[in-house]
Design an enzyme around this catalytic site. Structure first.
Site, PDB file in Angstrom:
ATOM      1  CE1 TYR A 146      47.546  33.580  20.843  1.00 46.51           C
ATOM      2  CE2 TYR A 146      48.496  31.540  19.981  1.00 46.51           C
ATOM      3  CZ  TYR A 146      47.424  32.389  20.349  1.00 46.51           C
ATOM      4  OH  TYR A 146      45.990  32.121  19.908  1.00 46.51           O
ATOM      5  CG  ASP A 241      52.579  27.220  25.584  1.00 39.68           C
ATOM      6  OD1 ASP A 241      52.809  26.029  25.004  1.00 39.68           O
ATOM      7  OD2 ASP A 241      51.694  28.163  25.401  1.00 39.68           O
ATOM      8  CE  LYS A 269      50.617  25.934  17.046  1.00 37.68           C
ATOM      9  NZ  LYS A 269      50.857  26.944  17.885  1.00 37.68           N
TER      10      LYS A 269
HETATM   11  C1  PLP Z   1      49.996  27.578  18.848  1.00 34.57           C
HETATM   12  C2  PLP Z   1      50.182  27.852  20.378  1.00 34.57           C
HETATM   13  C3  PLP Z   1      49.246  27.779  21.082  1.00 34.57           C
HETATM   14  C4  PLP Z   1      47.653  27.610  20.941  1.00 34.57           C
HETATM   15  O1  PLP Z   1      47.489  26.423  20.294  1.00 34.57           O
HETATM   16  P1  PLP Z   1      45.963  26.217  19.328  1.00 34.57           P
HETATM   17  O2  PLP Z   1      45.886  24.784  19.129  1.00 34.57           O
HETATM   18  O3  PLP Z   1      46.299  27.220  18.266  1.00 34.57           O
HETATM   19  O4  PLP Z   1      44.992  26.612  20.408  1.00 34.57           O
HETATM   20  C5  PLP Z   1      49.586  27.876  22.458  1.00 34.57           C
HETATM   21  N1  PLP Z   1      50.633  27.942  22.911  1.00 34.57           N
HETATM   22  C6  PLP Z   1      51.939  28.330  21.982  1.00 34.57           C
HETATM   23  C7  PLP Z   1      53.392  28.377  22.323  1.00 34.57           C
HETATM   24  C8  PLP Z   1      51.487  27.906  20.614  1.00 34.57           C
HETATM   25  O5  PLP Z   1      52.451  28.294  19.792  1.00 34.57           O
END
Ligand code: PLP
Length: 433
Positions: A146, A241, A269
């Site tokens: 994701y 990511d 995060k």
């Molecule tokens: C949570 C998440 C996102 C998106 O971050 P948001 O602050 O919710 O937009 C992107 N990549 C990964 C791996 C994530 O866990």
């Protein structure tokens, strides 16, 4: 005198009158597990209190940011101080430099950094920069990874292995989806075949180095190293990511642990300590394509927001103390082993994966490596597990294939209580199998 408390059900009903589905992010509606979502008033350390006064041990931790637990005093104090100096300047502040230096100290591959407001914005813009830098159009992503909800990433695999992607949500034009190729995670042969066909058009390959959004799935030995090699050879950029994995391990991220250098990295995060934040960064020559130095446009009214920067600085400062990760690592590893032991004692099939203080839990006898394998685990038993755990006061993610987070506030007594509840519930579930 005490005012009559609202119940969770009353809050949910009221919320649905004014907010879509009663929530501001779909998984919070508990649709896949059933039941009434809890509405929270406050959190402290590992605990959350809902509107009815029920208290839960929290393993969601705001989906990862709260590595120090709820309302850590140093984070709260930093935010209060920053707020008193004005919540936003819309102009540069020294806090941005301080957080950027802390991030780069752990992620040296991020030579230049830009702060944004969410992980979604970070990945979306990293892809734009990759396209601007390479002059190429296609993106490669992996199913089960994701990367937020930007159009380019809400794409499902086409019917053939090498076909271009299809929209995974209404509202995304096929033309946009067809610029993303979706391959199975951990399948390096699929990547090689894809590059034989499309190498010259691929701007970037984006990957969660440990996939943290289908439970927690580790990379197969050599998978990430091969991605590095293939992208480097063909002039495509490799984007890690690490929004979930960043700062979950003492080294910083998966890239340091494996000594891999991606071209671009996305974070979010933890680096915002619970406030809205995202960041991306990488090699200087790539990042300098970005405005105001280069022609690739991106901007943000609240980007580098002082409250978010202050919360991030406070969080990373605590993480810089050597004992922080030592304690976290010890507790998370004991908890992971404890969950596996509890399931074993209950004759319930469970495998637990762990990267630092993020855990994955699969109702299966072997660790899955791809989304297809994840889907073949007994996720159908999760709603019953989840409901029983909530009833016992332990809040896990309201969806079968999400990671679990342990914070510095989850002490051994708290973790043991959760393990005891889990063992009892595993026994009940085992009877139903
Ligand atoms: C949570 C998440 C996102 C998106 O971050 P948001 O602050 O919710 O937009 C992107 N990549 C990964 C791996 C994530 O866990």
């Amino acid at each position: 005198m005490e005012r009559k408390r609202k119940t969770n059900a009353e809050c949910f009903a009221a919320a649905r009158e004014v907010l879509v589905g009663g929530v501001n992010s779909p998984v919070r509606a508990w649709k896949s597990v059933g039941g009434t979502p809890r509405f929270f008033l406050r959190g402290a350390g590992a605990m959350l209190e809902d509107v009815e006064g029920n208290v839960y041990t929290d393993y969601v931790c705001s989906w990862g940011p709260l590595i120090l637990g709820h309302a850590h005093p140093e984070v709260v104090a930093a935010v209060v101080r920053a707020a008193a100096d004005s919540p936003s300047f819309g102009a540069p502040s020294p806090l941005e430099i301080e957080l950027a230096l802390k991030v780069r100290a752990r992620f040296p591959s991020m030579e230049l950094i830009r702060f944004v407001n969410s992980g979604t914005e970070a990945t979306m813009t990293a892809l734009r920069v990759a396209r601007g830098f390479t002059g190429r159009k296609l993106a490669v992503k992996f199913s089960g990874c994701y990367h937020g909800h930007a159009d380019a990433f809400l794409v499902a695999a086409g019917s053939g292995a090498l076909t271009l992607g299809c929209p995974d949500s209404p509202g995304i034009p096929e033309d946009v989806a067809s610029c993303t190729i979706v391959l199975p995670y951990n399948d390096i042969d699929a990547v090689k075949r894809c590059f034989v066909e499309h190498a010259k058009d691929i701007a970037a390959v984006i990957v969660e180095p440990w996939a943290g959004n289908m439970g927690l799935v580790p990379p197969r030995e050599g998978f990430l190293e091969s991605l590095r090699e293939i992208t480097a050879t063909s002039g495509s950029l490799l984007v890690f990511d690490e929004v979930i994995t960043g700062f979950r391990v003492p080294e910083g991220g998966v890239q340091q642990r494996l000594s891999l250098v991606p071209d671009l990295t996305c974070l979010g995060k933890i680096i915002g300590g619970g406030l809205p934040v995202g960041a991306f960064g990488g090699r200087r020559e790539i990042m300098e394509k970005l405005a105001p130095v280069g022609p690739v446009y991106q901007a943000g009214t609240l980007a580098g927001n002082p409250l978010a920067m202050a919360a991030g600085i406070a969080t990373l400062s605590v993480l810089e103390r050597p004992e922080t990760y030592r304690v976290l690592e010890a507790r998370a590893s004991r908890f992971a082993a404890g969950l596996a032991d509890a399931a074993k004692a209950a004759h319930f099939p469970l495998v637990v994966t762990r990267l630092g203080s993020v855990l994955g839990m699969f109702f299966a006898s072997a660790v899955p490596a791809t989304l297809d394998e994840v889907k073949r685990t007994r996720g159908d038993l999760y709603p019953a597990f989840f409901a029983a755990m909530v009833e016992a006061g332990h809040l896990f993610a309201p969806s079968a294939f999400e990671a679990l987070f342990v914070s510095t506030a989850h002490d051994e007594a708290i973790l043991d209580e959760t393990l005891a509840a889990a063992e009892r519930i595993f026994r009940e579930l085992a009877k139903k199998m």
